[in-house]
Design a protein around this motif. Structure first.
Motif, short mmCIF file in Angstrom:
data_model
loop_
_atom_site.label_atom_id
_atom_site.label_comp_id
_atom_site.label_asym_id
_atom_site.label_seq_id
_atom_site.Cartn_x
_atom_site.Cartn_y
_atom_site.Cartn_z
N ASN A 192 17.58 66.53 18.85
CA ASN A 192 16.91 65.81 19.91
C ASN A 192 17.94 65.11 20.80
N GLY A 193 19.01 65.85 21.11
CA GLY A 193 19.99 65.28 22.03
C GLY A 193 19.39 65.00 23.39
N SER A 194 18.50 65.90 23.85
CA SER A 194 17.88 65.69 25.16
C SER A 194 16.99 64.45 25.16
N GLY A 195 16.30 64.18 24.04
CA GLY A 195 15.47 62.98 23.95
C GLY A 195 16.28 61.71 24.02
N VAL A 196 17.45 61.71 23.36
CA VAL A 196 18.34 60.55 23.39
C VAL A 196 18.84 60.30 24.80
N ILE A 197 19.24 61.37 25.48
CA ILE A 197 19.75 61.24 26.85
C ILE A 197 18.66 60.71 27.77
N ALA A 198 17.45 61.22 27.61
CA ALA A 198 16.35 60.75 28.45
C ALA A 198 16.10 59.26 28.23
N LEU A 199 16.13 58.82 26.99
CA LEU A 199 15.91 57.39 26.71
C LEU A 199 17.01 56.53 27.34
N LEU A 200 18.26 56.96 27.22
CA LEU A 200 19.36 56.18 27.78
C LEU A 200 19.29 56.13 29.30
N GLU A 201 18.89 57.22 29.92
CA GLU A 201 18.77 57.23 31.38
C GLU A 201 17.61 56.34 31.85
N LEU A 202 16.51 56.38 31.13
CA LEU A 202 15.39 55.49 31.48
C LEU A 202 15.79 54.03 31.33
N ALA A 203 16.54 53.73 30.27
CA ALA A 203 17.02 52.36 30.09
C ALA A 203 17.93 51.95 31.23
N VAL A 255 0.67 46.47 22.62
CA VAL A 255 1.34 47.69 23.07
C VAL A 255 0.39 48.51 23.95
N ALA A 256 0.82 48.77 25.17
CA ALA A 256 0.03 49.64 26.05
C ALA A 256 0.04 51.07 25.51
N TYR A 257 1.23 51.57 25.17
CA TYR A 257 1.39 52.85 24.51
C TYR A 257 2.85 53.02 24.09
N VAL A 258 3.06 53.98 23.21
CA VAL A 258 4.41 54.35 22.77
C VAL A 258 4.67 55.77 23.25
N LEU A 259 5.76 55.95 23.98
CA LEU A 259 6.13 57.27 24.50
C LEU A 259 7.34 57.79 23.73
N CYS A 260 7.14 58.84 22.94
CA CYS A 260 8.22 59.45 22.17
C CYS A 260 8.76 60.65 22.95
N LEU A 261 10.07 60.86 22.87
CA LEU A 261 10.74 61.92 23.63
C LEU A 261 11.38 62.90 22.67
N ASP A 262 11.12 64.19 22.89
CA ASP A 262 11.62 65.20 21.97
C ASP A 262 11.74 66.55 22.68
N SER A 263 12.96 67.10 22.72
CA SER A 263 13.20 68.45 23.25
C SER A 263 12.71 68.60 24.67
N ASN A 404 27.58 66.70 26.40
CA ASN A 404 28.85 67.10 25.79
C ASN A 404 29.21 66.18 24.62
N GLN A 405 28.97 64.89 24.81
CA GLN A 405 29.29 63.92 23.76
C GLN A 405 28.44 64.13 22.52
N LEU A 406 27.15 64.35 22.71
CA LEU A 406 26.23 64.45 21.57
C LEU A 406 26.37 65.76 20.82
N THR A 407 26.90 66.79 21.47
CA THR A 407 27.03 68.09 20.80
C THR A 407 28.47 68.38 20.38
N ALA A 408 29.36 67.40 20.52
CA ALA A 408 30.76 67.62 20.14
C ALA A 408 30.90 67.80 18.63
#
Length: 524
Positions: A192-203, A255-263, A404-408
């Motif tokens: 779930n590297g893409s999910g991590v990246i999406a969360l960091l960009e949203l933050a 909590v209004a809702y929880v949005l989980c990010l995956d793939s 690149n960092q997450l898949t090194a």
């Protein structure tokens, strides 16, 4: 190969030591041998035959470039991965990526197997004695359980405008670990590297909006990077329990809702997976509507759809991360580009860096950012309005750098101990954008552990070029023959020397007598 215990069931293989002669997979004599085979040659039917004939170990050579496989080869490898994960493995199984040196060893093992196809026993014997073989060796102790292994969660938040405790909250969640049949080869670029990246960009994007008083929304935003996601979302489970049962914590009270990010980085399809469809007028329904509007207005190539799947509590593994929240009656959804949780790409060593398209991942993050912003700023009725543009959009270069960092290196759960440098990097990044960033860890219950990991996810296997065992038999016979000949020679040499010396003595004695007689006659 993977080895772990989950909910009391053992998965993978614990055996690790190997000290056996190498044989190809089609050899006739494989008892107590290490089978060396290419991925294309291997099937689970052949594996069952190897077990019946008491093979000792298995080394599978993977193709050099996993991202360039044909569709048939991809499906074959993923089928093997799935069968290995579901079955009970009784022998050591190793995976290695193809190299020139490994191919030379493989070819030599194939040539050394010609004796098995000999027409006669004598030909097989002579062929076996003249061939070269390889002894495959993996030393060290057997794998041991890690009873004190800690799964780490990292969280931070952005406080909304107003009294924080009285404001609704939106949680964005993504697990950061990867999974595959071989932990050392599992980088999980999309899942779930893409999910991590999406969360960091949203933050990053919302932190810029929340630092400006004119764009400070009346919503609290929580960002959670959870551990143990590939093992039934253990980190998420503990985080929910800690925040619901803890009276001092107010993170999940409204909590209004929880949005989980995956793939999120592979296709032009986006799916919002839900356990219970959101009712009209709720915050979840507003999010669903916003994603549809943003996709149709600005990204026409994207096909968005809501997928409804009920939670099956009879299954050992939950389908999506949002189900952990739904079990606790919290409104939650998972955004993914995959239509089904059974997609083999989620748990495969084929999930490499090249499998993710940076442009599509960037676009999908942009859709999420716009949809969230429409909700927190109440812009649903404002029409085609884009907030993240002109320097505030998702940065493609940053997405690529993070990928690149997450898949090194591998991100298998058992390799990400609490002091791992990747966790420190993620925590440091979240500290740049969020407030009150902190870690929380969890251990398995020692009396009834839900999960157990083992050490030894990566090993070094040595291949020693040796003569086969039959050569030792010929060598022993030669040595015995040589020693026998030496013994006979020594024995016979001693007897002949004694006879020769006795004859020489008599000849000398006669010469002396004759000389004495002659001398006597002269002087008389």
């Amino acid at each position: 190969m993977q080895q772990y215990d989950l909910h009391g069931s053992h998965h993978g293989c614990q055996a690790a030591q190997v000290n056996m002669e190498a044989r190809p997979i089609d050899a006739k004599m494989i008892t107590r041998r290490c089978i060396v085979t290419k991925m294309k040659e291997f099937t689970m039917a052949k594996y069952r035959d190897l077990i019946q004939e008491n093979a000792g170990a298995l080394l599978i050579i993977l193709p050099r470039n996993l991202t360039a496989l044909s569709e048939d080869d991809r499906q074959h490898l993923q089928t093997v991965e799935k069968d290995f994960e579901e079955g009970s493995i009784s022998i050591p199984v190793y995976f290695a990526e193809e190299t020139d040196e490994l191919l030379q060893i493989y070819d030599a093992i194939q040539l050394g197997n010609t004796g098995d196809q000999a027409a006669s026993a004598l030909e097989a014997l002579m062929s076996g004695a003249s061939a070269n073989g390889f002894q495959m060796v993996v030393g060290g102790p057997q794998s041991k359980s890690l009873p004190d292994f800690q799964i780490t969660n990292i969280q931070g938040h952005l406080s909304g405008f107003g009294i924080e405790e009285q404001l609704p909250t939106i949680a964005v969640v993504a697990h950061y670990d990867a999974f595959g049949v071989a932990p050392g080869l599992s980088v999980g670029a999309d899942s779930n590297g893409s999910g991590v990246i999406a969360l960091l960009e949203l933050a990053r994007l919302f932190s810029k909006l929340y630092t400006n008083s004119r764009t400070h929304a009346k919503y609290n935003l929580i960002f959670l990077l959870s551990g143990g996601g590939k093992f039934n979302y253990q980190g998420t489970k503990r985080w929910i329990e800690d925040n619901i049962e803890n009276q001092e914590s107010s993170l999940l009270t409204d909590v209004a809702y929880v949005l989980c990010l995956d793939s999120l980085g592979r296709s032009d399809n986006l799916f919002l997976h839900v356990s219970k469809p959101p009712k009209e007028g709720t915050a979840g329904h507003t999010l669903l509507q916003n994603i549809e509007d943003v996709s149709k207005s600005f990204f026409e190539e994207v096909k968005f759809k809501m997928n409804h799947k009920k939670i099956n509590l009879a299954e050992d593994m939950l389908a999506w991360e949002h189900e952990r929240f739904s079990i606790k009656r919290l409104p939650a959804f998972t955004m993914s580009s995959l239509e089904s949780h059974k997609n083999p790409d989620r748990t495969s060593i084929l999930d490499k860096r090249d499998s993710v398209e940076v442009s599509k991942l960037t676009r999908n993050i942009q859709i999420l950012a716009e949809a969230l912003a429409k909700h927190v700023y109440n812009l649903t009725s404002q029409g085609n309005l884009r907030l993240f543009s002109e320097g505030l959009e998702v940065q493609t270069d940053l997405v690529s750098a993070w990928l690149n960092q997450l898949t090194a290196k591998s991100r298998a759960t058992q390799l990400l101990h609490k002091d791992h440098h990747l966790l420190s990097t993620l925590e440091e990044t979240m500290n740049r954008y969020l407030k009150d960033v902190k870690r929380s860890t969890l251990k398995a219950d020692k009396r009834d552990p839900e999960f157990i990991f083992y050490d030894g996810s990566q090993y070094v296997m040595s291949a020693y070029n040796v003569k086969p065992a039959i050569f030792d038999l010929f060598l022993a016979a030669g040595i015995v023959a040589y020693l026998g000949m030496v013994y006979l020679v020594v024995q016979n040499f001693s007897y002949k020397n004694q006879s020769a010396m006795r004859n020489d003595f008599f000849d000398v004695e006669k010469d002396v007598q004759n000389t004495t007689l002659k001398n006597t006659r002269i002087y008389v």
